[in-house]
Scaffold this motif. Structure first.
Motif, PDB file in Angstrom:
ATOM      1  N   ARG A 197       0.854  -1.189   0.000  1.00  0.00           N
ATOM      2  CA  ARG A 197       0.000   0.000   0.000  1.00  0.00           C
ATOM      3  C   ARG A 197       0.891   1.242   0.000  1.00  0.00           C
ATOM      4  O   ARG A 197       2.000   1.227   0.550  1.00  0.00           O
ATOM      5  CB  ARG A 197      -0.944   0.020   1.201  1.00  0.00           C
ATOM      6  N   VAL A 198       0.399   2.308  -0.612  1.00  0.00           N
ATOM      7  CA  VAL A 198       1.143   3.562  -0.709  1.00  0.00           C
ATOM      8  C   VAL A 198       0.239   4.706  -0.246  1.00  0.00           C
ATOM      9  O   VAL A 198      -0.938   4.775  -0.615  1.00  0.00           O
ATOM     10  CB  VAL A 198       1.625   3.820  -2.153  1.00  0.00           C
ATOM     11  N   PHE A 199       0.811   5.611   0.545  1.00  0.00           N
ATOM     12  CA  PHE A 199       0.084   6.749   1.093  1.00  0.00           C
ATOM     13  C   PHE A 199       0.876   8.024   0.844  1.00  0.00           C
ATOM     14  O   PHE A 199       2.100   8.036   1.003  1.00  0.00           O
ATOM     15  CB  PHE A 199      -0.128   6.583   2.600  1.00  0.00           C
ATOM     16  N   GLU A 200       0.177   9.091   0.508  1.00  0.00           N
ATOM     17  CA  GLU A 200       0.813  10.397   0.456  1.00  0.00           C
ATOM     18  C   GLU A 200       0.744  11.006   1.844  1.00  0.00           C
ATOM     19  O   GLU A 200      -0.318  11.045   2.477  1.00  0.00           O
ATOM     20  CB  GLU A 200       0.118  11.307  -0.548  1.00  0.00           C
ATOM     21  N   LEU A 201       1.892  11.465   2.339  1.00  0.00           N
ATOM     22  CA  LEU A 201       1.939  12.105   3.643  1.00  0.00           C
ATOM     23  C   LEU A 201       1.656  13.598   3.522  1.00  0.00           C
ATOM     24  O   LEU A 201       1.904  14.208   2.481  1.00  0.00           O
ATOM     25  CB  LEU A 201       3.309  11.901   4.283  1.00  0.00           C
ATOM     26  N   LYS A 202       1.183  14.170   4.598  1.00  0.00           N
ATOM     27  CA  LYS A 202       1.042  15.624   4.663  1.00  0.00           C
ATOM     28  C   LYS A 202       2.430  16.255   4.778  1.00  0.00           C
ATOM     29  O   LYS A 202       3.400  15.579   5.118  1.00  0.00           O
ATOM     30  CB  LYS A 202       0.178  16.018   5.855  1.00  0.00           C
TER      31      LYS A 202
END
Length: 308
Positions: free
Chosen positions: A169-174
Motif C-alpha cells: 500500500r502507498v500513502f501520500e503524507l502531509k
C-alpha cells in the motif's frame, strides 16, 4: 558485551571491510554528509532501536538507544506484553530527521502498527509524534515503512506492507511528515512479500522488495520498474538470492555514492542448507550496478564487501 553509548568498535578480523559488517536485520541505509548510516532491526530483538554510522565501512559507531518503546504510550495501549521493534526507515526533510518504525507482531486480536518519531540528527534521540501513523488488520500487515520523496513533484510517499496478506500500500503524507493525507491505490507487484524499497535513477523508478520466508533460503530480493513512483510496475526478476554459503538475503536498501557507485545494504544468514535458520541475521554491503538499458543487474553476494 553490549557496546557503550556511541562507542566506536572495530570488527574482529574484518580490517578490510569484509562482510558481514555486524549482526542485525532489515537495514535502512542513508548516505548523509559522507557518512553511511544504518538503522536496523536489532539482531537480538527487543523494544528499542539503535543506529550505526561509518565513514570508511570498516569502523562503525554505535548510537543509542535512539528510540525506546517504553517512552511511547500508544505502543503498550494494546495490552500486549511484548512488542517487536522492527524495520525502521529514516528520511531527512527541512533540517529534521523523520524515523518511521514498525510495531509488531500481528495476530487475530492485535494488529501491527507503524509510528513516526522526529529528531535533529540521524543519531537521535527521536521523539515520537504521539500517535500511530498506520494500523494493520483485515488482510494487511502494517510493517516495513519506506518513505520516499518523489523527485517529480516533491510529494512524500509512504510505502508499507507485507507478510500477512503480502499486500503493498502507498500513502501520500502531509507536509508535516507525521500524518497521512490520502491513500494512493497501487497494484502489488509480482512475488511481493515485504520490505519494499524505491529509488529513482535515470528515467525509472526502481522498486525492489523481499520475497519468501525470512527464516529460510527462499528469502530473496525481486525487482520491478515504472516511469511513475506509484506504478504500474514492470516485473524484472530476481536481484539477490541464496548461494552456497549465504542464505536468505533480503530486506535491503539502496544508496548511491559518488565514489563507490551504487550499494545494496541487506541482511542474510551466514548458514548453509535450506533452513529454517536460528540465531542472528547479519548485515552485508555489496555493489549493485545498472546495465546498458538502465536496469539493475543481479547482485553477487561477497565476503569481501566494499572498500571505500
Amino acid at each position: 558485551m553490549k557496546p557503550a553509548l556511541s562507542a566506536l568498535f572495530s570488527l574482529t578480523a574484518q580490517a578490510m571491510a569484509a562482510n558481514p559488517v555486524f549482526p542485525g536485520a532489515d537495514p535502512h541505509a542513508s548516505l548523509i554528509d559522507g557518512t553511511l548510516w544504518i538503522h536496523p532491526t536489532r539482531s537480538k530483538g527487543g523494544d528499542n532501536f539503535m543506529a550505526f554510522s561509518s565513514k570508511d565501512l570498516v569502523h562503525w559507531q554505535n548510537h543509542g538507544p535512539i528510540l525506546d518503546f517504553k517512552d511511547i504510550p500508544w505502543v503498550s495501549a494494546d495490552g500486549r506484553a511484548e512488542h517487536g521493534a522492527w524495520a525502521p526507515c529514516l528520511i531527512p526533510k527541512d533540517g529534521k530527521y523523520y524515523f518511521y518504525f514498525s510495531v509488531g507482531p500481528q495476530d487475530a486480536t492485535h494488529p501491527s502498527r507503524i509510528g513516526v518519531a522526529v529528531g535533529d540528527s540521524p543519531a537521535g534521540p527521536f521523539k515520537d509524534s504521539g500517535k500511530m501513523l498506520l494500523t494493520g488488520g483485515s488482510g494487511f500487515e502494517a510493517i516495513d515503512p519506506m518513505v520516499f520523496i518523489d523527485p517529480a513533484d516533491k510529494r512524500p510517499l509512504l510505502y508499507a506492507g507485507g507478510s500477512a496478506g503480502a499486500k503493498l500500500r502507498v500513502f501520500e503524507l502531509k507536509p508535516d511528515m507525521i500524518s497521512i493525507l490520502r491513500e494512493i491505490k497501487v497494484e502489488t507487484p509480482p512475488q511481493f512479500t515485504e520490505g519494499v524499497f524505491i529509488h529513482h535513477h535515470g528515467s525509472l523508478y526502481h522498486l525492489t522488495y523481499s520475497h519468501g520466508n525470512f527464516r529460510d533460503a527462499t528469502y530473496s530480493v525481486h525487482y520491478a520498474t515504472s516511469t511513475s513512483a506509484t506504478g504500474p510496475w514492470s516485473y524484472r526478476g530476481v536481484l539477490l538470492k541464496s548461494d552456497g554459503h549465504h542464505q536468505g538475503p533480503g530486506h535491503h536498501s539502496v544508496v548511491e555514492d559518488s565514489k563507490l557507485g551504487t550499494l545494496i545494504v541487506y541482511h542474510r544468514w551466514e548458514q548453509e542448507g535450506p533452513g529454517p535458520y536460528q540465531g542472528s541475521r547479519q548485515i552485508a554491503i555489496d555493489r549493485i550496478s545498472y546495465d546498458a538499458d538502465g536496469f539493475l543487474k543481479p547482485v553477487t553476494q561477497t565476503n569481501e564487501g566494499v572498500i571505500r
